[in-house]
Design an enzyme around this catalytic site. Structure first.
Site, PDB file in Angstrom:
ATOM      1  N   CYS A 164       0.994  -1.199  -0.179  1.00 50.00           N
ATOM      2  CA  CYS A 164       0.228   0.030  -0.121  1.00 50.00           C
ATOM      3  C   CYS A 164       0.832   1.207   0.018  1.00 50.00           C
ATOM      4  CB  CYS A 164      -0.904  -0.070   1.023  1.00 50.00           C
ATOM      5  SG  CYS A 164      -1.961  -1.511   1.239  1.00 50.00           S
ATOM      6  N   HIS A 304      -2.783   8.392   5.341  1.00 51.55           N
ATOM      7  CA  HIS A 304      -2.946   7.075   5.095  1.00 51.55           C
ATOM      8  C   HIS A 304      -4.340   6.124   5.395  1.00 51.55           C
ATOM      9  CE1 HIS A 304      -1.937   2.955   3.448  1.00 51.55           C
ATOM     10  NE2 HIS A 304      -1.938   2.791   4.747  1.00 51.55           N
ATOM     11  N   GLU A 315      -0.169   6.472  12.815  1.00 51.35           N
ATOM     12  CA  GLU A 315       0.048   7.729  12.178  1.00 51.35           C
ATOM     13  C   GLU A 315      -0.002   8.972  12.676  1.00 51.35           C
ATOM     14  OE1 GLU A 315      -2.455   7.782   8.626  1.00 51.35           O
ATOM     15  OE2 GLU A 315      -1.096   9.388   7.580  1.00 51.35           O
ATOM     16  N   LYS A 336      -9.691   7.890   1.891  1.00 51.53           N
ATOM     17  CA  LYS A 336     -10.058   6.473   1.972  1.00 51.53           C
ATOM     18  C   LYS A 336     -11.380   6.423   2.476  1.00 51.53           C
ATOM     19  CE  LYS A 336      -5.528   4.301   1.904  1.00 51.53           C
ATOM     20  NZ  LYS A 336      -4.455   5.311   2.203  1.00 51.53           N
ATOM     21  N   HIS A 341      -9.675   1.671  -0.239  1.00 54.35           N
ATOM     22  CA  HIS A 341      -8.280   1.448  -0.164  1.00 54.35           C
ATOM     23  C   HIS A 341      -7.947   0.879  -1.476  1.00 54.35           C
ATOM     24  CE1 HIS A 341      -4.363   1.183   0.836  1.00 54.35           C
ATOM     25  NE2 HIS A 341      -4.471   0.358   2.162  1.00 54.35           N
ATOM     26  N   PHE A 399       2.034  -3.278   3.780  1.00 53.87           N
ATOM     27  CA  PHE A 399       2.477  -4.619   4.548  1.00 53.87           C
ATOM     28  C   PHE A 399       3.863  -4.776   4.038  1.00 53.87           C
ATOM     29  CE2 PHE A 399      -2.011  -6.717   4.461  1.00 53.87           C
ATOM     30  CZ  PHE A 399      -2.277  -6.223   5.720  1.00 53.87           C
TER      31      PHE A 399
END
Lengths: 411, 82
Positions: A164, A304, A315, A336, A341, A399
Site C-alpha cells: 500500500c 494513510h 500515524e 479512503k 483502499h 504491508f
C-alpha cells in the site's frame, strides 16, 4: 543544485469518479464509493465481506475491446488515468524527446485476476487454452511496460512494489529520475484491480476488512471509534512530473511542486504498524529534509488512514513526532473514507487529491467520522475547509513495513 | 455441423477484431496476417487458439507458419472440419 520537480498533469479513475474532475468534486462533496458486490462468487464462496469500492466507471466503457482483452484490469486503469494526465499536461508526442520521458508506475498486487483466470482455464480446458499473453499481462511491471509503449517512454520504466506504499514510492522514484537528470518528464502513479474472492477472503481472514455488509457506504470510517476495517477499492492515479525548467520552457501549467519524498522501513512486523510510528516518523523527517521545509510550513495532510482499528493510531503519533504541536493547526483528510483502499493505487490518487487541495486551497472531506477515537489527536476535516499556501503531505504505509511520504509545495 | 467458408471468415474476423481492434471488414481472404494486418506472433497464437475453440478444430503449432493469409486459415479450418 538539484532540479526542482513540478506536477504538470493529473489523471485518475476511482470509485467516486471516472476522471480527476469528477473524483475531486465527489471528494469535496463527501461521497462513498463502496457498494455491495454483485458477482456470483460472493454467494458461491459465502464470503464474509460482500462489498467493495469498484471503479465508478468500468474501464470497458473507456477502452477498446482489444485494450481490454490484452491488458490486466490493473493496466486498464493505469492506461485510463495516464492518458488523462498526459493530455492534461498538454504534452505533444510529436514534440517531446522520448529518450527523456520515463515511467514510474506502481501496483501492490499486480495481475491477480489474469493469473487466477488463467489457472481456471488451465484446470477446466487444458494448457492449449491458456493464452500466450497470460504472463506479460500478469507480471507486476505490466502497467509500467504498457505505459512505456503507450507514450514511447524510453528513459526507463520502473515498477515499485511495496504493497500500500507503492503509489507514493513511485513518486519518490520519479523524483529521483528527474533530479538525477535521467528524465525531463516522468509519468508516475499507481494502479490496482485486486477485488477477487482470494483477496477478499484473505484480507477478511486477517480481520483487515470492514464487515459492515448491511451498510457499505458507512463502512470506511477512518478515526471513528466504530471503525472495523478497510474497504477494498480499485482504480488508478497518475501524475505528470517534470523538471521545472522543462515545464517552464514549454509554457506548461504547474499545479504544485513535488517538494520532497521520504522512504523508510519498519523492520518490526510483516503487517502490523509499529505502535509508536517510528518508521513513519523517520519517513516524515526525511521528507522535511529532502523537501527543505519546516513543520510550520505544513498546511494539510492526506493521511494513510485506512479505517483499521490498529492502523489509524500510530500515524497520528508519527505526525505529532515529526511536526510537533503544529499538528494542532493542520487539517487532516482521510479520503479512503470515500474511495476505499486502492492498495498500490492509493498513494497515487491521494497524491492527486493532495495536489488539488493545494492548488484549489481546499481540503477534501473525511466522511463517516461520528465519534473520533480519542487516541487520534488530529484535526480531521469533516466539512469543507480552506487551506493556505504552503506544504501538503501525503502518507502511505504498506504491508512489509514500507513507509513512503510525498510533500508538495504550492506555487 | 461444419461452417461455410463465409461463416469461417466472419468468425475469424470477429476474433481478429477482438484481439487487435482492426475493423472486421479489413479481414479479407487475400490479407496477410503479418504484412497487411500487422499481427504479431503472440496475437497470431491467440487467434489460432480462439479459432480452435470457435470452430472445434485442432491447428497444430507446426501448421501455424503455413497460415500466411486469412484465406489460408479459412481453408485450413474448412478442411479440418470436414
Amino acid at each position: 543544485m538539484a532540479k526542482t520537480v513540478v506536477v504538470t498533469g493529473l489523471g485518475a479513475t476511482t470509485p467516486i469518479g471516472g476522471d480527476v474532475a469528477s473524483s475531486w468534486a465527489a471528494a469535496l462533496a463527501g461521497t462513498s464509493g463502496a457498494r455491495t458486490l454483485t458477482e456470483d462468487w460472493v454467494e458461491k464462496y459465502s464470503l464474509p465481506v460482500t462489498f467493495a469500492a469498484r471503479a465508478l466507471v468500468p474501464a470497458a466503457e473507456v477502452l477498446s475491446k482489444a485494450e481490454i482483452k490484452r491488458n490486466d484490469p490493473s493496466v486498464q486503469f493505469a492506461l485510463v488515468a495516464s492518458r488523462e494526465a498526459f493530455k492534461d499536461a498538454g504534452l505533444d508526442e510529436a514534440e517531446i524527446d522520448h529518450d527523456r520521458l520515463g515511467v514510474s508506475f506502481a501496483t501492490g498486487i499486480g495481475g491477480l485476476n489474469t493469473l487466477l483466470d488463467a489457472w481456471d482455464v488451465l484446470r477446466e480446458k487444458g494448457p492449449r487454452r491458456v493464452l500466450p499473453m497470460t504472463v506479460p499481462m500478469l507480471m507486476p511491471n505490466a502497467p509500467s511496460g504498457a505505459l512505456s509503449l503507450e507514450f514511447g517512454a524510453r528513459a526507463a520504466a520502473r515498477t515499485p512494489v511495496s504493497a500500500c506504499a507503492s503509489g507514493t514510492e513511485a513518486l519518490a522514484i520519479a523524483q529521483e529520475m528527474i533530479r538525477s537528470g535521467k528524465a525531463d518528464i516522468v509519468i508516475a502513479g499507481g494502479c490496482e484491480a485486486a477485488i477477487h474472492p482470494i483477496t477478499m477472503a484473505s484480507f477478511a481472514s486477517m480481520q483487515a476488512l470492514s464487515r459492515r455488509n448491511d451498510d457499505p457506504a458507512h463502512a470506511s470510517r477512518p478515526y471513528d471509534l466504530d471503525r472495523d476495517g478497510f474497504v477494498m477499492g480499485e482504480g488508478a492515479g497518475a501524475l505528470i512530473l517534470e523538471s521545472e525548467e522543462h515545464a517552464k520552457a514549454r509554457g506548461a501549467k504547474i499545479y504544485a511542486e513535488l517538494a520532497g519524498t521520504g522512504l523508510s522501513a519498519d523492520a518490526f512486523h510483516i503487517t502490523a504498524p509499529d505502535a509508536e510510528g517510528l518508521g513513519a516518523t523517520r519517513a516524515l523527517r526525511e521528507t522535511m529534509v529532502d523537501g527543505n521545509f519546516e513543520a510550520s510550513d505544513v498546511v494539510h495532510v492526506n493521511a494513510h488512514a485506512t479505517s483499521t482499528p490498529v492502523g489509524d493510531i500510530p500515524e497520528g503519533v508519527a505526525l505529532r513526532a515529526a511536526f510537533g504541536s503544529h499538528m494542532d493547526n493542520v487539517p487532516v483528510s482521510a479520503t479512503k473514507s470515500q474511495t476505499g483502499h486502492l492498495l498500490g493505487g492509493a498513494g497515487a490518487i491521494e497524491a492527486v487529491f493532495t495536489v488539488l487541495a493545494l492548488h484549489e486551497r481546499t481540503a477534501p472531506l473525511t466522511i463517516n467520522l461520528e465519534r473520533q477515537d480519542p487516541a487520534v489527536e488530529l484535526d480531521v476535516v469533516t466539512s469543507t475547509r480552506a487551506i493556505g499556501p504552503g506544504v501538503a503531505v501525503s502518507n502511505s504505509f504498506g504491508f512489509g513495513g514500507h513507509n513512503a511520504v510525498a510533500a508538495f509545495r504550492s506555487v | 455441423m461444419a461452417a461455410t467458408n463465409e461463416e469461417i471468415l466472419a468468425g475469424l474476423a470477429e476474433i481478429v477484431n477482438e484481439e487487435t481492434d482492426l475493423p472486421v471488414e479489413d479481414v479479407q481472404l487475400d490479407k496477410s496476417f503479418t504484412e497487411d494486418l500487422d499481427i504479431d506472433s503472440i496475437s497470431m497464437m491467440t487467434i489460432v487458439v480462439e479459432a480452435e475453440t470457435k470452430f472445434s478444430v485442432t491447428i497444430p503449432d507446426d501448421q501455424v507458419k503455413n497460415l500466411k493469409t486469412v484465406g489460408d486459415a479459412v481453408s485450413y479450418i474448412a478442411k479440418a472440419q470436414a
